[in-house]
Design an enzyme around this catalytic site. Structure first.
Site, PDB file in Angstrom:
ATOM      1  N   HIS A 185      -3.189   7.604   1.737  1.00  0.00           N
ATOM      2  CA  HIS A 185      -3.578   6.307   1.192  1.00  0.00           C
ATOM      3  C   HIS A 185      -4.952   5.963   1.745  1.00  0.00           C
ATOM      4  CE1 HIS A 185      -3.924   2.036   0.817  1.00  0.00           C
ATOM      5  NE2 HIS A 185      -3.567   1.794   2.059  1.00  0.00           N
TER       6      HIS A 185
ATOM      7  N   ASN B   6     -10.009   0.143  -0.378  1.00  0.00           N
ATOM      8  CA  ASN B   6      -8.555   0.210  -0.313  1.00  0.00           C
ATOM      9  C   ASN B   6      -7.980  -0.403  -1.591  1.00  0.00           C
ATOM     10  OD1 ASN B   6      -5.829  -0.067   0.178  1.00  0.00           O
ATOM     11  ND2 ASN B   6      -6.052  -0.993   2.200  1.00  0.00           N
TER      12      ASN B   6
ATOM     13  N   CYS C  55       0.803  -1.223   0.000  1.00  0.00           N
ATOM     14  CA  CYS C  55       0.000   0.000   0.000  1.00  0.00           C
ATOM     15  C   CYS C  55       0.837   1.274   0.000  1.00  0.00           C
ATOM     16  CB  CYS C  55      -0.937   0.003   1.207  1.00  0.00           C
ATOM     17  SG  CYS C  55      -2.183  -1.296   1.169  1.00  0.00           S
TER      18      CYS C  55
END
Length: 334
Positions: free
Chosen positions: A255, A285, A115
């Site tokens: 993020h 996500n 990520c």
């Protein structure tokens, strides 16, 4: 190094698969609900790629949109950097497949920091320009995470979505990318991982049956805590070394992992939510793709304007994290 060699963002683009998966879909086969998911994550829906659509397909489409917004032809790109942990193939890299789909001949490679991948990729692309090794760099974040999920694990399968985003970096006499801070802590690698598929545990019938090729988050509470701490710390370090304060930031783009994490990071930095992008509700996500997707969506909504100071930050498996500070020199919103 030439003091006038800086990297600046001149274009951005993103794409999401057409299929929208609402929270209620998960409730049909695991013990969860729309209310439970929203309360804990802020997510209402996410996008899943259909069979036959590849990570490089999404990446190439996002790249074309970024090139279009920058008014740059694909042939002008002299480096492709793709952040992903879900490439089409272990080898070659997703970046090579993207290069082929764009019809260009240029160096191309992947960056895998999960990520946090886009933070690492943007820093890498910037370094290539500043060192004189490139003039125009295509930086992509792209993921198809829906194929790496254990749909019986409600702690992870509800979190992730698919998508891609890209930015175009070019050489500039004036700073655009003002700096980056990157970090990692391998001591905590087991907090978030895919156990099988590498040299430690090659694919076998047993690993497939055990679901070891899926994302595992055995300690979500610790992951949440570390995400807030490391994102906020990276942002403070970067602002300090760049001569700025949180008050100078026009837009914070974290993020997009979990709304509660993003809100906590903004609060730690003293940045009010009117100056933060919390866009996870309809996207989920998307790992390395989430920052460029959120940046593109914010830009197209008119939230990113020429001259704005934009702070990007991420956290992912590794553990790894990063922050990038950019002065927006790209085009005005369409």
């Amino acid at each position: 190094m030439d003091a006038a060699r800086h990297a600046t963002v001149v274009g951005v683009g993103s794409v999401l698969p057409e299929r929208i998966v609402p929270n209620a879909w998960f409730g049909s086969f695991i013990d969860t609900s729309d209310e439970w998911i929203q309360e804990r994550t802020g997510i209402k829906e996410r996008h899943f790629a259909p069979d036959g659509q590849l990570t490089s397909d999404l990446a190439a489409e996002a790249a074309r949109l970024a090139l279009e917004s920058a008014r740059i032809e694909p042939g002008q790109v002299d480096l492709v950097v793709c952040a992903t942990c879900t490439p089409d193939t272990p080898i070659p890299s997703a970046a090579v497949w993207v290069q082929r789909k764009l019809g260009i001949a240029t160096p191309a490679f992947d960056v895998n920091a999960a990520c946090a991948g886009f933070s690492y990729a943007l820093s890498t692309g910037t370094a290539f320009i500043e060192s004189g090794q490139a003039e125009t760099v295509l930086v992509i974040g792209a993921e198809i995470l829906s194929r790496w999920m254990d749909l019986s694990d409600r702690t992870t399968c509800i979190l992730f979505g698919d998508g891609a985003g890209a930015v175009i970096l070019t050489r500039s006499e004036d700073p655009g990318v003002l700096g980056s801070v990157l970090g990692a802590d391998g001591r905590s690698a087991e907090i978030l991982l895919i156990p099988a598929g590498g040299s430690a545990k090659p694919a076998t019938h047993e690993t497939v049956q055990a679901g070891d090729h899926s994302i595992r988050l055995p300690n979500g509470r610790e992951g949440f805590k570390r995400a807030v701490i490391e994102k906020a710390n990276a942002c403070r370090q970067l602002l300090d070394k760049s001569g700025h304060t949180p008050d100078d930031v026009d837009l914070l783009i974290p993020h997009q992992a979990n709304a509660r994490i993003m809100i906590a990071v903004a609060e730690r930095l003293g940045i009010d939510l009117a100056r933060a992008v919390v866009d996870v509700e309809s996207v989920g996500n998307t790992s390395a793709a989430s920052i460029p997707i959120a940046l593109d969506r914010a830009w197209r909504a008119g939230r990113v304007r020429p001259g704005d100071l934009v702070l990007l930050t991420s956290f992912g498996a590794g553990l790894s994290w990063g922050a990038n500070l950019i002065r927006w020199t790209g085009p005005a919103a369409p």
